[in-house]
Design a protein around this motif. Structure first.
Motif, PDB file in Angstrom:
ATOM      1  N   SER A 557       0.678  -1.237  -0.124  1.00  0.00           N
ATOM      2  CA  SER A 557      -0.088   0.030   0.175  1.00  0.00           C
ATOM      3  C   SER A 557       0.853   1.300  -0.021  1.00  0.00           C
ATOM      4  N   TYR A 561       0.561   4.062  -2.908  1.00  0.00           N
ATOM      5  CA  TYR A 561       0.001   5.469  -2.440  1.00  0.00           C
ATOM      6  C   TYR A 561       1.287   6.619  -2.986  1.00  0.00           C
ATOM      7  N   ILE A 583      -3.120  -2.436  -7.439  1.00  0.00           N
ATOM      8  CA  ILE A 583      -3.892  -2.692  -6.264  1.00  0.00           C
ATOM      9  C   ILE A 583      -4.999  -3.622  -6.892  1.00  0.00           C
ATOM     10  N   SER A 626      -7.148  -1.752   1.564  1.00  0.00           N
ATOM     11  CA  SER A 626      -7.052  -1.808   0.340  1.00  0.00           C
ATOM     12  C   SER A 626      -8.208  -1.162  -0.789  1.00  0.00           C
ATOM     13  N   MET A 629      -7.056   2.515  -1.012  1.00  0.00           N
ATOM     14  CA  MET A 629      -6.042   2.433  -1.825  1.00  0.00           C
ATOM     15  C   MET A 629      -6.540   2.611  -3.365  1.00  0.00           C
ATOM     16  N   LEU A 729      -7.980   6.067   5.279  1.00  0.00           N
ATOM     17  CA  LEU A 729      -6.922   5.080   5.165  1.00  0.00           C
ATOM     18  C   LEU A 729      -6.222   5.117   6.781  1.00  0.00           C
TER      19      LEU A 729
END
Length: 752
Positions: A557, A561, A583, A626, A629, A729
């Motif tokens: 992740s 990001y 992803i 997830s 993301m 997040l």
């Protein structure tokens, strides 16, 4: 100019070696699936038996080579130069196509690949010759053996339908006889079943596997052909008596013997008859060159017609067969792509639940729904007592070992797969129908798994989608082989040496990239498998397993990001697209973990059941991470892909500051969970308010910019979306840490 043909022959020899490797990787599934899936004998034993079968079949393979020489096209209509270009195009196409299918893990037919490659190349060359000659395309039929091509198409459809149907019927009857509790009925029906099975397999070896060998005289072949029923009768009596002795005196499981003999028979037939798919074309090219150098050089390569290839008495050099067999055995032991193809068929036919490789589609849903309606109609007519009696035969015994060691199916189904495949291929051979061993073995395996109720309400829609994908791949093989081989043959015919060199470079680049991609794929799969342990029993194992999963997913992740923010700041669509793909893999990884929850809970001992709820909640938070993301990656990609205005400098700078904060947070989390030093979780949690306050301040700054200078609604929408989702997040991540900290403390107190 003559030297270029020698170089082309060397290239064909190299391509033949590569084709053997990729071909065996694909066809190994035909004779290994039943033995490996049932775990009847050790993997090493299976491989030794298959290797012997392959070696024997290859050494005595000499028939069917005329298919490459004259089965598809009429050699007398083509010059030496023409056939060399055709053979080169066929081998290039075959090698590339089979490697693509192996990399994807899809079983396909090497027979169809080679036949349609020959057909496509010869058709395109014939059309080119006619065009430059008199333009009379009505003569195309004189160049091509249209009857053989029609037979092949007919046999494809026949083998798919017949194999699935017979596999289903025989397996259903066998299951009613033996049930899943084999030991209860074994002594009553084992000998008869063994007699029938071993008769079918031995007759298959006799008819299919050894039909083209040179050490059997023509009189012996005629005797076998004229007395088939008598041979079957004597074989049945002999094998039934032998089976009873093996069961009663030697105390050896007759199903294991059936599987060993069946694996040997299919491996022998594969090498003995399908070797033409890999080395038939290069051998035909070599024989063409010998004819040309003997009598054709005075005419020239473009004038010397290849009518000599139409002869039936053109034995293949023994050294070529020996080399072919050696390469096949070596590939059988070393190919990782063969294991990939094996996994596809075993996943589609396994008895138990597990992760499904294919997604459901409209057609598979419709087929399942139709099957349910048909089942309800049959149940309405069938007496209830009969239904209950039948259902009892399909009750699965509880498996108490490790799930990773559980057979995909039992030895009854493995035996049926081998028996039905052997019988069908024998019948096809006696009727001179070119049935594909891949089609027959795959569809028999699918039919038997369907009849065995391996496709239940939980998995049927995915399994059927997988079967449809594989069948679609078969037809794609035929179409792609025809078109690709035709185009390659045409460019070789026109470009000659220059086109040849270009294609050799393309193949080298393709295989390099293909191997790199396959290595990367295998590495990713092994990484995921290492995080899906199914033997977890204690609370400490739950904590260790969970910490590994958290570290892995948070680390991925973090990279995604950072990639999204960098892609947005640079307006780099390629970076954003790569992160979008990443992803998808991350979401699938989390989804696979959730699919495994049932078995995770089942395996825990009574003192560790509290770990179940903890694990489920952890997976929930990982899914939240997830999904956040995914939202961030999708929005970033859509913004740049739709060519909206680039983010302002101030907005980019603010997002970069948040990126650094998230980067530091996630790096600290990964460090804590990799080192298993959970005391530092409190330090990370103390940063929660700082991160959330930072996001709140940036939202306020953007509101003020909108009131004064901001003039792009799309930029504002993206900016707010990224900040708000980053807020979610961070909250999900902190909630995960708090849960883990509390449970870790609970486990520590419990162990005191």
């Amino acid at each position: 100019m003559e030297q270029i043909y020698v170089i082309m022959l060397v290239a064909l020899a190299i391509l033949a070696s590569i084709d053997l490797m990729v071909g065996v990787a694909n066809d190994a599934v035909n004779f290994l699936n039943s033995a490996i899936g049932s775990k009847a004998v050790s993997f090493k034993t299976i491989m030794i038996v298959a290797s012997i079968g392959v070696a024997v079949g290859a050494l005595y393979s000499n028939g069917m080579m005329e298919i490459a020489r004259s089965g598809i096209f009429t050699p007398s209509m083509f010059s030496f130069n023409d056939v060399i270009m055709i053979f080169l195009a066929v081998m290039i196409t075959d090698v590339l196509l089979l490697d693509v299918f192996n990399t994807l893990g899809l079983p396909t037919s090497t027979t169809v690949s080679i036949i349609f490659s020959l057909l496509g190349a010869s058709v395109f060359i014939a059309i080119t010759k006619i065009y430059f000659a008199d333009g009379d395309f009505n003569t195309l039929g004189e160049y091509i053996n249209t009857k053989k091509a029609s037979e092949i198409i007919y046999s494809i459809l026949l083998s798919v339908i017949l194999s699935f149907t017979l596999g289903s019927i025989i397996q259903y009857i066998s299951r009613l006889l033996f049930t899943f509790h084999i030991e209860k009925r074994y002594r009553y029906f084992g000998a008869i079943f063994g007699g029938f099975a071993l008769t079918a397999i031995s007759f298959f070896i006799l008819i299919k596997g050894l039909k083209s060998v040179t050490f059997i005289s023509s009189d012996a072949k005629d005797f076998i052909k004229e007395n088939q029923l008598m041979i079957i009768g004597y074989c049945f009596i002999f094998w039934t008596v032998a089976s009873q002795i093996i069961m009663s005196v030697i105390k050896f499981n007759i199903f294991k013997l059936i599987i060993i003999v069946g694996t040997f028979g299919l491996a022998l037939a594969f090498a003995g008859n399908d070797l033409v798919n890999f080395i038939g074309v290069p051998i035909a090219a070599f024989q063409s060159y010998e004819m040309y150098t003997e009598v054709g050089q005075t005419l020239g390569a473009k004038e010397f017609m290849m009518s000599g290839l139409e002869g039936e008495n053109l034995p293949a050099p023994f050294i070529f067969l020996a080399l072919g067999g050696t390469i096949m055995v070596y590939t059988l032991w070393t190919s990782k792509k063969a294991k990939n193809v094996l996994e596809t068929e075993q996943n589609l036919s396994r008895q138990g639940e597990g992760s499904e490789k294919y997604n459901a589609n409209t057609l598979s849903r419709g087929i399942v729904r139709g099957g349910m309606y048909l089942g309800n109609a049959i149940n309405f007519v069938l007496p209830k007592a009969v239904q209950i009696k039948i259902d009892k035969q399909f009750i699965l015994p509880e498996y108490k070992g490790k799930r990773s060691e559980q057979p995909m199916f039992d030895m009854v189904r493995a035996s049926v797969n081998l028996i039905v495949a052997a019988v069908l291929i024998s019948i096809g051979t006696s009727m001179k129908l070119p049935l594909s061993t891949t089609y027959v073995t795959f569809m028999v395996a699918m039919g038997s798994s369907f009849a065995d109720r391996a496709w239940d309400r939980e998995s049927a829609v995915y399994r059927i989608a997988g079967v449809l994908n594989v069948i679609g791949g078969w037809f794609f093989t035929a179409i792609a082989a025809f078109i690709a081989s035709g185009i390659i043959a045409y460019t070789l015919y026109i470009g000659e040496a220059f086109a040849f060199l270009a294609y050799m470079m393309i193949i080298a680049i393709f295989f390099y990239r293909s191997n790199q991609l396959h290595k990367k794929k295998v590495q990713e799969e092994e990484e995921v498998k290492s995080l899906k342990r199914e033997d977890i029993v204690t609370i400490n194992e739950v904590i260790n397993e969970t910490s590994d999963q958290i570290a892995n997913i948070v680390n991925k992740s973090n990279k995604i990001y950072s990639g999204v923010i960098s892609g947005l700041s640079l307006q780099d669509l390629l970076i954003l697209k790569e992160n979008k793909k990443a992803i998808k893999k991350l979401e699938k990884q989390v989804d696979d973990l959730k699919n495994n929850v049932y078995y995770f809970i089942k395996n825990l001992d009574e003192t560790s059941v509290e770990g179940s709820k903890f694990y489920i909640l952890i997976l929930g938070y990982l899914q939240d991470i997830s999904q956040s993301m995914s939202f961030i990656a999708q929005n970033g990609y859509s913004h740049v892909n739709n060519n909206h205005k680039q983010l302002k400098f101030n907005q980019t700078r603010d997002l970069k500051s948040i990126e650094l904060q998230v980067l530091e947070l996630f790096n600290n989390i990964v460090l804590v969970f990799n080192s298993k030093d959970f005391k530092n979780i409190d330090t990370i949690l103390s940063e929660k308010d700082v991160a959330l306050d930072k996001i709140s301040d940036l939202i306020q700054k953007q509101i003020e910019r909108i009131r004064t200078t901001e003039n792009s609604p799309k930029n504002s929408k993206l900016y707010f979306a990224l900040l708000l989702e980053t807020n979610d997040l961070i909250k999900a991540t902190m909630s995960l840490l708090e849960l883990f900290k509390d449970f870790n403390q609970y486990a520590a107190n419990k162990s005191k």
